[in-house]
Each structure stands twice: as C-alpha cells, then as structure tokens.
Design a protein around this motif. Structure first.
Motif, PDB file in Angstrom:
ATOM      1  N   LEU A   1       3.703   2.857  16.058  1.00 43.56           N
ATOM      2  CA  LEU A   1       3.911   3.054  14.629  1.00 43.56           C
ATOM      3  C   LEU A   1       2.856   3.934  13.967  1.00 43.56           C
ATOM      4  CD1 LEU A   1       5.149  -0.470  13.452  1.00 43.56           C
ATOM      5  CD2 LEU A   1       6.495   1.613  13.771  1.00 43.56           C
ATOM      6  N   VAL A   2       1.781   4.259  14.668  1.00 43.43           N
ATOM      7  CA  VAL A   2       0.728   5.100  14.091  1.00 43.43           C
ATOM      8  C   VAL A   2       1.274   6.458  13.643  1.00 43.43           C
ATOM      9  CG1 VAL A   2      -1.450   6.297  14.543  1.00 43.43           C
ATOM     10  CG2 VAL A   2      -1.147   3.938  15.318  1.00 43.43           C
ATOM     11  N   PRO A   3       2.025   7.197  14.495  1.00 42.03           N
ATOM     12  CA  PRO A   3       2.569   8.492  14.034  1.00 42.03           C
ATOM     13  C   PRO A   3       3.478   8.350  12.812  1.00 42.03           C
ATOM     14  CG  PRO A   3       2.717   8.330  16.415  1.00 42.03           C
ATOM     15  CD  PRO A   3       2.348   6.963  15.917  1.00 42.03           C
ATOM     16  N   GLY A   4       4.197   7.246  12.727  1.00 41.41           N
ATOM     17  CA  GLY A   4       5.066   7.037  11.571  1.00 41.41           C
ATOM     18  C   GLY A   4       4.273   6.887  10.282  1.00 41.41           C
ATOM     19  N   SER A   5       3.153   6.168  10.343  1.00 44.11           N
ATOM     20  CA  SER A   5       2.304   6.001   9.160  1.00 44.11           C
ATOM     21  C   SER A   5       1.716   7.336   8.730  1.00 44.11           C
ATOM     22  CB  SER A   5       1.182   5.000   9.462  1.00 44.11           C
ATOM     23  OG  SER A   5       1.695   3.725   9.793  1.00 44.11           O
ATOM     24  N   ILE A   6       1.268   8.124   9.705  1.00 48.31           N
ATOM     25  CA  ILE A   6       0.710   9.445   9.394  1.00 48.31           C
ATOM     26  C   ILE A   6       1.789  10.351   8.807  1.00 48.31           C
ATOM     27  CG2 ILE A   6      -0.345  11.508  10.390  1.00 48.31           C
ATOM     28  CD1 ILE A   6      -1.633   9.653  12.486  1.00 48.31           C
ATOM     29  N   SER A   7       2.978  10.314   9.397  1.00 44.76           N
ATOM     30  CA  SER A   7       4.089  11.124   8.904  1.00 44.76           C
ATOM     31  C   SER A   7       4.456  10.751   7.474  1.00 44.76           C
ATOM     32  CB  SER A   7       5.300  10.944   9.830  1.00 44.76           C
ATOM     33  OG  SER A   7       6.426  11.633   9.341  1.00 44.76           O
ATOM     34  N   GLY A   8       4.488   9.444   7.190  1.00 46.57           N
ATOM     35  CA  GLY A   8       4.790   8.999   5.836  1.00 46.57           C
ATOM     36  C   GLY A   8       3.741   9.444   4.828  1.00 46.57           C
ATOM     37  N   ALA A   9       2.462   9.381   5.233  1.00 45.64           N
ATOM     38  CA  ALA A   9       1.386   9.820   4.349  1.00 45.64           C
ATOM     39  C   ALA A   9       1.499  11.307   4.051  1.00 45.64           C
ATOM     40  CB  ALA A   9       0.032   9.506   4.985  1.00 45.64           C
ATOM     41  N   ILE A  10       1.858  12.107   5.066  1.00 46.05           N
ATOM     42  CA  ILE A  10       2.055  13.542   4.859  1.00 46.05           C
ATOM     43  C   ILE A  10       3.221  13.785   3.900  1.00 46.05           C
ATOM     44  CG2 ILE A  10       2.742  15.694   5.990  1.00 46.05           C
ATOM     45  CD1 ILE A  10       1.223  14.705   8.476  1.00 46.05           C
ATOM     46  N   GLY A  11       4.262  13.001   4.038  1.00 49.17           N
ATOM     47  CA  GLY A  11       5.414  13.139   3.157  1.00 49.17           C
ATOM     48  C   GLY A  11       5.086  12.825   1.705  1.00 49.17           C
ATOM     49  N   TYR A  12       4.050  12.012   1.479  1.00 49.10           N
ATOM     50  CA  TYR A  12       3.629  11.640   0.127  1.00 49.10           C
ATOM     51  C   TYR A  12       2.385  12.411  -0.313  1.00 49.10           C
ATOM     52  CZ  TYR A  12       6.650   7.712  -1.190  1.00 49.10           C
ATOM     53  OH  TYR A  12       7.706   6.942  -1.592  1.00 49.10           O
ATOM     54  N   ARG A  13       2.107  13.565   0.306  1.00 52.63           N
ATOM     55  CA  ARG A  13       0.858  14.282   0.028  1.00 52.63           C
ATOM     56  C   ARG A  13       0.742  14.712  -1.438  1.00 52.63           C
ATOM     57  NH1 ARG A  13       4.254  17.147   3.077  1.00 52.63           N
ATOM     58  NH2 ARG A  13       4.878  19.269   2.452  1.00 52.63           N
ATOM     59  N   ALA A  14       1.867  15.034  -2.089  1.00 52.96           N
ATOM     60  CA  ALA A  14       1.804  15.433  -3.500  1.00 52.96           C
ATOM     61  C   ALA A  14       1.311  14.277  -4.368  1.00 52.96           C
ATOM     62  CB  ALA A  14       3.179  15.908  -3.973  1.00 52.96           C
ATOM     63  N   GLU A  15       1.771  13.061  -4.057  1.00 53.71           N
ATOM     64  CA  GLU A  15       1.359  11.880  -4.830  1.00 53.71           C
ATOM     65  C   GLU A  15      -0.076  11.468  -4.534  1.00 53.71           C
ATOM     66  OE1 GLU A  15       5.537  12.310  -5.107  1.00 53.71           O
ATOM     67  OE2 GLU A  15       4.268  12.259  -3.328  1.00 53.71           O
ATOM     68  N   LEU A  16      -0.649  11.989  -3.459  1.00 55.62           N
ATOM     69  CA  LEU A  16      -2.035  11.662  -3.108  1.00 55.62           C
ATOM     70  C   LEU A  16      -3.049  12.558  -3.814  1.00 55.62           C
ATOM     71  CD1 LEU A  16      -1.692  11.026   0.739  1.00 55.62           C
ATOM     72  CD2 LEU A  16      -2.413   9.356  -0.983  1.00 55.62           C
ATOM     73  N   ARG A  17      -2.589  13.616  -4.464  1.00 55.93           N
ATOM     74  CA  ARG A  17      -3.520  14.517  -5.142  1.00 55.93           C
ATOM     75  C   ARG A  17      -4.309  13.771  -6.207  1.00 55.93           C
ATOM     76  NH1 ARG A  17       1.043  18.630  -5.445  1.00 55.93           N
ATOM     77  NH2 ARG A  17       0.845  19.795  -3.495  1.00 55.93           N
ATOM     78  N   GLY A  18      -5.622  13.989  -6.202  1.00 50.98           N
ATOM     79  CA  GLY A  18      -6.491  13.327  -7.163  1.00 50.98           C
ATOM     80  C   GLY A  18      -6.883  11.920  -6.763  1.00 50.98           C
ATOM     81  N   GLN A  19      -6.437  11.459  -5.601  1.00 51.99           N
ATOM     82  CA  GLN A  19      -6.759  10.103  -5.153  1.00 51.99           C
ATOM     83  C   GLN A  19      -7.617  10.104  -3.882  1.00 51.99           C
ATOM     84  OE1 GLN A  19      -3.807   6.848  -6.106  1.00 51.99           O
ATOM     85  NE2 GLN A  19      -2.377   8.416  -5.393  1.00 51.99           N
ATOM     86  N   GLY A  20      -8.285  11.210  -3.616  1.00 55.35           N
ATOM     87  CA  GLY A  20      -9.056  11.328  -2.380  1.00 55.35           C
ATOM     88  C   GLY A  20     -10.140  10.270  -2.249  1.00 55.35           C
ATOM     89  N   ARG A  21     -10.949  10.109  -3.295  1.00 54.76           N
ATOM     90  CA  ARG A  21     -12.042   9.126  -3.226  1.00 54.76           C
ATOM     91  C   ARG A  21     -11.501   7.703  -3.152  1.00 54.76           C
ATOM     92  NH1 ARG A  21     -16.838  11.196  -7.342  1.00 54.76           N
ATOM     93  NH2 ARG A  21     -17.296  13.151  -6.220  1.00 54.76           N
TER      94      ARG A  21
END
Length: 257
Positions: free
Chosen positions: A54-74
């Motif tokens: 399931l590790v690749p699936g979690s990474i893939s999902g995070a990449i798919g949500y990369r726009a929503e991650l903007r500004g949340q790096g810290r």
C-alpha cells in the motif's frame, strides 16, 4: 506461495480498490487484508505484505492531491514526523504482539472517529470560539492534543492500519482550521509516512510474499490516482458522508470477522 491467475487478479483488484479508498478516506486495508487471507497467507504475513504493497498507493494519492498541499509544507513536516514515530512504534508492536491484540479496541476507535467526523463542523466552531475568547492565535499544527492523537493513531496504523485514515481525518478536521479537502491532502502524506516506515521495518525482519506485495503495489498506485480525481470533486458534506459510510462498513467487517 504461488497464486493462481484468479487469486492474482483478486489481489490486484483489491489493491486498486484499496488505493482508491485510502486516498479518499482510508480503510483500504479492509479490502486487501481479507483477500490476502483467502489466498492462504498467514495473518501476520498478509498484514506485512499488505503494508508494503500500500505504500505506492499512499504516495500516488499524495501526488494526486499536490495542489491542496500547497502552503502546508511545514504542517506536513511536523505532523509527518509525529506519524513517523507512531508508525515505527506500531510496526515494532506488530512483531512483538499477537495479531489479535487490538481487535477489541479497533471498532470502538473507529466509532469515536466517526462521531468526530459527523460533529466536526460544530466542534471546530467551539474550538475556534474558545481560542478567540482566550486570545489564542490559530495553531498551524493543531496543538499538543492533535499531535498526541495523531501519534496514537499512527501507532495503530503501523500495527494494522484499517481505518487509520478515518482517525487521522477526524482528528485533523477538529483541530485544524482548514478546508476538509486540504486536510485530506495531509492525511495522504501521513498514510504514506506510516506505511512507509512500517514497510522499512518489515523488509528487515518480517516474512512477506513478494507476489502479493507487487500486485497490491501496482493496483494501489493506480487506485491512488483514481481516488484523487474522485475525492477532489466531492463537496465537504459528501466527503463526510463517504467517510462515515466507509467507517461503518469497517466496523461491521471487524465485528463480524
């Protein structure tokens, strides 16, 4: 252990479904784990193979949500480090304790998480008002209660992982002043961290089935992209309804297992 063509297709399909569900909500383990058991794998071997796949699936999902991650790096870094510590502890517990150790507590944990999800808008308003009355500023990391809650949820995630996404979402939805879709994006990061650190431990010391791992890995990576496309189109009320529905199914499956 050699899988028949039908067993291999079933594992791949379960991996795809798990990757999709994990990206939207969580609880994908409740699809893959029973399928792996049905192929004849022992419970711990199935659990370890599932975590690795399931590790690749979690990474893939995070990449798919990369726009929503903007500004949340810290925020993702702080909460991710908390999840890493918890996931590592959960993986160690899996190797030290019998696989049934959490069975009694898991349905209760998920039920509490679902209550938090349902009440999240009102509870979040109460939390914000109290902070305002006390003159406190918004906490980008949610404060110590959230960090402790995520640590414990990640311990459980490293140990078994079914519905860990529901637990993460309910906690962050309550203590973070954020849109639910942006919270969901961070949840995918936490899932990748917990599954990833558990996988590193398992690679070193635990038994797993490489065929099952590869089938779930490919399927979950595909599912992660599907889940991101579907999940981002859901309004907060619909996303909350999906979370509750999946959580209730998880509780029933765990109680009837």
């Amino acid at each position: 252990m050699a899988l028949s063509i039908w067993e291999a297709l079933a594992v791949f399909a379960a991996g795809t479904g798990a990757g999709t569900i994990n990206t939207i909500v969580g609880s994908g383990t409740l699809l893959t784990f029973p399928v792996l058991l049905a192929t004849g794998l022992p419970p711990v071997t199935a659990n370890v193979s599932n975590a690795l796949g399931l590790v690749p699936g979690s990474i893939s999902g995070a990449i798919g949500y990369r726009a929503e991650l903007r500004g949340q790096g810290r925020r993702a870094l702080v909460l991710g480090l908390t999840a890493l510590i918890g996931g590592l502890g959960g993986a160690v517990l899996l190797l030290a304790l019998p696989s049934e150790a959490f069975d009694t507590f898991v349905p209760v944990l998920i039920a509490l998480a679902l209550v938090l999800v349902l009440m999240q808008p009102r509870l979040a308003d109460v939390v914000r008002r109290r902070r305002g009355d006390a003159g406190a500023t918004n906490r980008p990391y949610g404060g110590p209660v959230l960090l402790v809650g995520l640590l414990l949820a990640s311990v459980y995630g490293g140990y078994f992982g079914a519905a860990q996404g529901v637990l993460h979402l309910s906690l962050m939805g309550l203590f973070l002043d954020e849109d639910l879709q942006r919270v969901n994006a961070v949840k995918n990061i936490l899932g990748a961290v917990v599954n990833g650190v558990a996988a590193c431990v398992f690679l070193l010391v635990a038994e797993f089935d490489w065929t099952a791992v590869l089938l779930i890995a490919v399927g979950s990576a595909l599912g992660g992209q599907i889940g991101a496309k579907v999940g981002k189109r859901l309004p907060p009320s619909a996303l909350r309804a999906v979370i509750v529905a999946v959580g209730l199914i998880a509780i029933l499956q765990l109680l009837l297992r």
